[in-house]
Design a protein around this motif. Sequence first.
Motif, PDB file in Angstrom:
ATOM      1  N   VAL A 113      61.387  -6.004 -42.420  1.00 37.27           N
ATOM      2  CA  VAL A 113      62.262  -6.662 -43.399  1.00 37.27           C
ATOM      3  C   VAL A 113      63.626  -7.026 -42.800  1.00 37.27           C
ATOM      4  O   VAL A 113      64.518  -7.472 -43.507  1.00 37.27           O
ATOM      5  N   ASP A 114      63.765  -6.873 -41.482  1.00 33.45           N
ATOM      6  CA  ASP A 114      65.028  -7.167 -40.798  1.00 33.45           C
ATOM      7  C   ASP A 114      65.183  -8.676 -40.636  1.00 33.45           C
ATOM      8  O   ASP A 114      64.417  -9.311 -39.913  1.00 33.45           O
ATOM      9  N   GLU A 115      66.196  -9.226 -41.285  1.00 32.54           N
ATOM     10  CA  GLU A 115      66.390 -10.679 -41.228  1.00 32.54           C
ATOM     11  C   GLU A 115      66.781 -11.160 -39.833  1.00 32.54           C
ATOM     12  O   GLU A 115      66.660 -12.341 -39.535  1.00 32.54           O
ATOM     13  N   SER A 116      67.242 -10.250 -38.969  1.00 31.09           N
ATOM     14  CA  SER A 116      67.612 -10.695 -37.618  1.00 31.09           C
ATOM     15  C   SER A 116      66.406 -10.690 -36.677  1.00 31.09           C
ATOM     16  O   SER A 116      66.495 -11.198 -35.563  1.00 31.09           O
ATOM     17  N   ALA A 117      65.286 -10.124 -37.118  1.00 31.91           N
ATOM     18  CA  ALA A 117      64.060 -10.148 -36.306  1.00 31.91           C
ATOM     19  C   ALA A 117      63.380 -11.502 -36.474  1.00 31.91           C
ATOM     20  O   ALA A 117      63.549 -12.173 -37.499  1.00 31.91           O
ATOM     21  N   THR A 118      62.596 -11.885 -35.462  1.00 31.43           N
ATOM     22  CA  THR A 118      61.874 -13.159 -35.575  1.00 31.43           C
ATOM     23  C   THR A 118      60.743 -13.003 -36.596  1.00 31.43           C
ATOM     24  O   THR A 118      60.325 -11.878 -36.915  1.00 31.43           O
ATOM     25  N   GLN A 119      60.231 -14.124 -37.044  1.00 30.95           N
ATOM     26  CA  GLN A 119      59.104 -14.124 -37.988  1.00 30.95           C
ATOM     27  C   GLN A 119      57.921 -13.363 -37.381  1.00 30.95           C
ATOM     28  O   GLN A 119      57.280 -12.560 -38.051  1.00 30.95           O
ATOM     29  N   ALA A 120      57.649 -13.593 -36.097  1.00 36.64           N
ATOM     30  CA  ALA A 120      56.522 -12.929 -35.424  1.00 36.64           C
ATOM     31  C   ALA A 120      56.747 -11.418 -35.359  1.00 36.64           C
ATOM     32  O   ALA A 120      55.826 -10.638 -35.626  1.00 36.64           O
ATOM     33  N   GLU A 121      57.959 -10.995 -35.016  1.00 34.57           N
ATOM     34  CA  GLU A 121      58.269  -9.558 -34.951  1.00 34.57           C
ATOM     35  C   GLU A 121      58.089  -8.907 -36.323  1.00 34.57           C
ATOM     36  O   GLU A 121      57.521  -7.816 -36.438  1.00 34.57           O
ATOM     37  N   ARG A 122      58.570  -9.589 -37.353  1.00 35.83           N
ATOM     38  CA  ARG A 122      58.442  -9.034 -38.719  1.00 35.83           C
ATOM     39  C   ARG A 122      56.976  -8.936 -39.114  1.00 35.83           C
ATOM     40  O   ARG A 122      56.551  -7.945 -39.702  1.00 35.83           O
ATOM     41  N   HIS A 123      56.199  -9.951 -38.787  1.00 36.85           N
ATOM     42  CA  HIS A 123      54.783  -9.971 -39.157  1.00 36.85           C
ATOM     43  C   HIS A 123      54.010  -8.852 -38.448  1.00 36.85           C
ATOM     44  O   HIS A 123      53.220  -8.145 -39.080  1.00 36.85           O
ATOM     45  N   ILE A 124      54.259  -8.674 -37.163  1.00 34.25           N
ATOM     46  CA  ILE A 124      53.583  -7.607 -36.405  1.00 34.25           C
ATOM     47  C   ILE A 124      53.979  -6.244 -36.962  1.00 34.25           C
ATOM     48  O   ILE A 124      53.128  -5.369 -37.156  1.00 34.25           O
TER      49      ILE A 124
END
Length: 170
Positions: A113-124
């Motif tokens: 749920v970290d908005e500074s993470a990339t979409q891919a990082e959040r999904h993984i």
Amino acid sequence: PRLMAEHDEITARWLDYELDVAKLIAFPAMSDGRQPLTAAFLRAKKTADALRPASAEAKVTEQQVTEYLDAVGNYAVAFEVAERDARRLRDSTFTEEERKRLDRAQKLLQVAVDESATQAERHIAYQRVREELDGLIQLSDAAVEVLEKQVARELPAPAPAPTPNPEADR
């Protein structure tokens, strides 16, 4: 109306546990119907919901008001007791290995749920959260939906560069 508002407030407090995966991980007993105090709370909720008048203007007998008043009182007490017990228990009903999985899930959830993470990082991270919780905590469909919306949130767009205004320089 005040009694209905109290009923709604207790339900909102419960939904806060049901829909917030971080709270579910921290206090798993709040959503575990096998826990006696949680089961008692869920029964009290069902009774209060069933006795609730259709609206504040609905015609109700004095007996119906009394039954609903008692039901909401029982619901409030049952929630408080279940919540206190869940906070006391935390993850103590889990084995050491299960507690490690819950801890990993909590850390991965922060990435998901970290908005500074990339979409891919959040999904993984989200996928790994689901794997860690599998067999430990049952997430409601609504909790999954809320979490998926948080994970899928678009990264904030960079602020557009100010466009020069030649007229303003004159």
